[in-house]
Design a protein around this motif. Structure first.
Motif, mmCIF file in Angstrom:
data_model
loop_
_atom_site.group_PDB
_atom_site.id
_atom_site.type_symbol
_atom_site.label_atom_id
_atom_site.label_comp_id
_atom_site.label_asym_id
_atom_site.label_seq_id
_atom_site.Cartn_x
_atom_site.Cartn_y
_atom_site.Cartn_z
ATOM 1 N N TYR A 183 0.740 -1.347 -0.011
ATOM 2 C CA TYR A 183 -0.005 -0.047 0.194
ATOM 3 C C TYR A 183 0.818 1.398 -0.103
ATOM 4 C CZ TYR A 183 -3.641 -3.467 1.117
ATOM 5 O OH TYR A 183 -4.561 -4.338 1.314
ATOM 6 N N ASN A 184 2.144 1.271 0.046
ATOM 7 C CA ASN A 184 3.077 2.369 0.032
ATOM 8 C C ASN A 184 3.494 2.691 -1.297
ATOM 9 O OD1 ASN A 184 5.509 3.931 0.415
ATOM 10 N ND2 ASN A 184 5.668 3.147 2.402
ATOM 11 N N GLU A 185 3.036 4.156 -1.448
ATOM 12 C CA GLU A 185 3.422 4.594 -2.657
ATOM 13 C C GLU A 185 4.117 5.872 -2.408
ATOM 14 O OE1 GLU A 185 0.091 4.956 -5.486
ATOM 15 O OE2 GLU A 185 -0.491 2.975 -5.071
ATOM 16 N N ASP A 186 5.402 5.851 -2.518
ATOM 17 C CA ASP A 186 6.250 7.134 -2.471
ATOM 18 C C ASP A 186 5.992 7.698 -0.942
ATOM 19 O OD1 ASP A 186 7.189 7.277 -5.151
ATOM 20 O OD2 ASP A 186 5.345 8.304 -5.672
ATOM 21 N N ARG A 187 5.816 6.831 0.032
ATOM 22 C CA ARG A 187 5.980 6.940 1.489
ATOM 23 C C ARG A 187 4.737 7.492 1.778
ATOM 24 N NH1 ARG A 187 10.851 5.625 3.239
ATOM 25 N NH2 ARG A 187 12.542 6.031 1.933
ATOM 26 N N VAL A 188 3.575 7.268 1.276
ATOM 27 C CA VAL A 188 2.115 7.511 1.453
ATOM 28 C C VAL A 188 1.410 6.376 1.507
ATOM 29 C CG1 VAL A 188 0.109 8.869 0.807
ATOM 30 C CG2 VAL A 188 2.116 10.035 0.690
ATOM 31 N N CYS A 189 0.589 5.881 2.357
ATOM 32 C CA CYS A 189 -0.189 4.829 2.391
ATOM 33 C C CYS A 189 -1.338 4.992 1.518
ATOM 34 C CB CYS A 189 -0.785 4.481 3.928
ATOM 35 S SG CYS A 189 -2.014 2.898 4.108
ATOM 36 N N MET A 190 -1.733 4.195 0.615
ATOM 37 C CA MET A 190 -2.708 4.122 -0.281
ATOM 38 C C MET A 190 -4.039 3.259 0.050
ATOM 39 S SD MET A 190 -1.689 6.705 -1.890
ATOM 40 C CE MET A 190 -2.884 7.014 -3.149
ATOM 41 N N ALA A 191 -4.067 2.471 1.151
ATOM 42 C CA ALA A 191 -4.805 1.524 1.613
ATOM 43 C C ALA A 191 -6.394 2.318 1.980
ATOM 44 C CB ALA A 191 -4.402 0.634 2.704
ATOM 45 N N HIS A 192 -7.555 1.943 1.692
ATOM 46 C CA HIS A 192 -8.546 2.621 2.075
ATOM 47 C C HIS A 192 -9.043 2.367 3.517
ATOM 48 C CE1 HIS A 192 -9.589 4.022 -1.931
ATOM 49 N NE2 HIS A 192 -8.895 2.769 -2.633
ATOM 50 N N ASN A 193 -8.895 1.106 4.034
ATOM 51 C CA ASN A 193 -9.120 0.838 5.455
ATOM 52 C C ASN A 193 -8.004 0.386 6.052
ATOM 53 O OD1 ASN A 193 -11.865 1.236 5.345
ATOM 54 N ND2 ASN A 193 -12.116 -0.466 3.823
ATOM 55 N N VAL A 194 -7.396 1.373 6.942
ATOM 56 C CA VAL A 194 -6.054 1.135 7.859
ATOM 57 C C VAL A 194 -6.663 0.630 9.347
ATOM 58 C CG1 VAL A 194 -4.012 2.004 8.677
ATOM 59 C CG2 VAL A 194 -4.705 2.598 6.238
ATOM 60 N N GLN A 195 -5.873 -0.189 9.559
ATOM 61 C CA GLN A 195 -6.028 -0.633 11.198
ATOM 62 C C GLN A 195 -4.770 -0.667 11.936
ATOM 63 O OE1 GLN A 195 -8.748 -1.827 13.134
ATOM 64 N NE2 GLN A 195 -7.322 -1.759 14.993
ATOM 65 N N VAL A 196 -4.699 0.389 13.071
ATOM 66 C CA VAL A 196 -3.630 0.584 13.761
ATOM 67 C C VAL A 196 -3.882 -0.351 15.031
ATOM 68 C CG1 VAL A 196 -2.142 1.775 14.960
ATOM 69 C CG2 VAL A 196 -2.749 2.384 12.762
ATOM 70 N N SER A 197 -3.085 -1.079 15.778
ATOM 71 C CA SER A 197 -3.387 -2.023 16.808
ATOM 72 C C SER A 197 -2.293 -1.531 17.816
ATOM 73 C CB SER A 197 -3.102 -3.503 16.519
ATOM 74 O OG SER A 197 -3.434 -4.190 17.547
ATOM 75 N N GLY A 198 -2.677 -1.811 19.295
ATOM 76 C CA GLY A 198 -1.792 -1.326 20.232
ATOM 77 C C GLY A 198 -2.961 -1.296 21.646
ATOM 78 N N PRO A 199 -3.850 -2.097 21.852
ATOM 79 C CA PRO A 199 -4.871 -1.856 23.043
ATOM 80 C C PRO A 199 -4.145 -1.643 24.263
ATOM 81 C CG PRO A 199 -4.817 -4.274 22.138
ATOM 82 C CD PRO A 199 -4.019 -3.655 21.340
ATOM 83 N N ARG A 200 -3.058 -2.138 24.680
ATOM 84 C CA ARG A 200 -2.448 -1.730 25.685
ATOM 85 C C ARG A 200 -1.112 -0.890 25.737
ATOM 86 N NH1 ARG A 200 -4.190 -6.072 25.513
ATOM 87 N NH2 ARG A 200 -3.940 -8.262 26.326
ATOM 88 N N ALA A 201 -1.208 -0.111 24.376
ATOM 89 C CA ALA A 201 -0.071 0.857 24.275
ATOM 90 C C ALA A 201 0.027 1.815 25.311
ATOM 91 C CB ALA A 201 -0.222 1.400 22.688
ATOM 92 N N GLN A 202 1.562 1.984 25.654
ATOM 93 C CA GLN A 202 1.891 3.032 26.147
ATOM 94 C C GLN A 202 2.868 3.862 25.614
ATOM 95 O OE1 GLN A 202 1.326 3.143 30.174
ATOM 96 N NE2 GLN A 202 -0.518 1.904 29.291
ATOM 97 N N SER A 203 3.351 3.468 24.548
ATOM 98 C CA SER A 203 4.510 4.393 23.588
ATOM 99 C C SER A 203 4.188 3.701 22.187
ATOM 100 C CB SER A 203 5.768 4.017 23.951
ATOM 101 O OG SER A 203 5.959 2.530 23.858
ATOM 102 N N SER A 204 4.818 4.438 21.439
ATOM 103 C CA SER A 204 4.388 4.188 19.859
ATOM 104 C C SER A 204 5.199 2.796 19.576
ATOM 105 C CB SER A 204 5.548 5.204 18.964
ATOM 106 O OG SER A 204 5.043 6.561 18.942
ATOM 107 N N GLN A 205 6.047 2.132 20.307
ATOM 108 C CA GLN A 205 6.678 0.891 20.336
ATOM 109 C C GLN A 205 5.700 -0.199 20.306
ATOM 110 O OE1 GLN A 205 8.228 3.269 21.951
ATOM 111 N NE2 GLN A 205 10.038 3.702 20.426
ATOM 112 N N ASP A 206 4.577 0.018 21.333
ATOM 113 C CA ASP A 206 3.638 -0.973 21.437
ATOM 114 C C ASP A 206 2.422 -0.782 20.741
ATOM 115 O OD1 ASP A 206 4.808 -1.272 24.067
ATOM 116 O OD2 ASP A 206 3.605 0.174 25.003
ATOM 117 N N THR A 207 2.444 -0.210 19.318
ATOM 118 C CA THR A 207 1.527 -0.129 18.411
ATOM 119 C C THR A 207 2.173 -0.852 16.961
ATOM 120 O OG1 THR A 207 2.187 2.037 17.395
ATOM 121 C CG2 THR A 207 0.690 1.799 19.246
#
Length: 120
Positions: free
Chosen positions: A88-112
Motif C-alpha cells: 500500500y506504500n506509494e512514495d511513502r504515502v499509505c494508499m490503503a482505504h481501510n487502515v487498522q492500527v493496533s495497540g490496545p495496551r499501548a503506552q508508547s509508539s513501540q507498543d503499536t
C-alpha cells in the motif's frame, strides 16, 4: 483520498471512539517484513500535556463533523508511511482505504503496529 483509519490504541490522545482524530499519522518500519515490525509514531499517551503538545495535529473539523454524524466516518487522516515493503506504500504515502492500527495496551509508539501492512 478519503480513508478510514481505525485504532485500538485506546490510551492515545488521538483515539476518538476507535477512530483517529489526527490530521496526519506517521507509520515507521522502513525495513519491515511483518506488521509487528511497524509502529504508529504519532501515538501519544492521553493526558493534558500531550493534548496540548499534539493539538496542532488534531483534525478539529473532522472531530466536530464526526460528533454530529455517526452514520459515516468523517475523520480521515493522511498517512505518511516509511514501510516501503508494504504493497500500500506509494512514495511513502499509505494508499490503503481501510487502515487498522493496533495497540490496545499501548503506552508508547513501540507498543503499536499497523495491522494493514502487507508485503509486496
Amino acid at each position: 483520498m478519503s480513508r478510514q483509519l481505525s485504532c485500538s490504541a485506546l490510551d492515545c490522545v488521538h483515539n476518538m471512539s476507535g477512530l483517529c482524530s489526527a490530521n496526519t499519522i506517521h507509520v515507521l518500519g522502513s525495513g519491515a517484513h511483518t506488521s509487528n515490525q511497524t509502529m504508529c509514531n504519532t501515538f501519544a499517551e492521553k493526558g493534558f500535556k500531550n493534548s496540548v503538545a499534539h493539538f496542532p495535529n488534531m483534525n478539529v473539523t473532522g472531530e466536530i463533523r464526526q460528533l454530529l454524524n455517526n452514520d459515516s466516518i468523517e475523520m480521515s487522516p493522511s498517512i505518511k508511511c516509511e514501510s516501503v515493503n508494504c504493497i500500500y506504500n506509494e512514495d511513502r504515502v499509505c494508499m490503503a482505504h481501510n487502515v487498522q492500527v493496533s495497540g490496545p495496551r499501548a503506552q508508547s509508539s513501540q507498543d503499536t503496529v499497523c495491522e494493514t501492512f502487507r508485503m509486496q
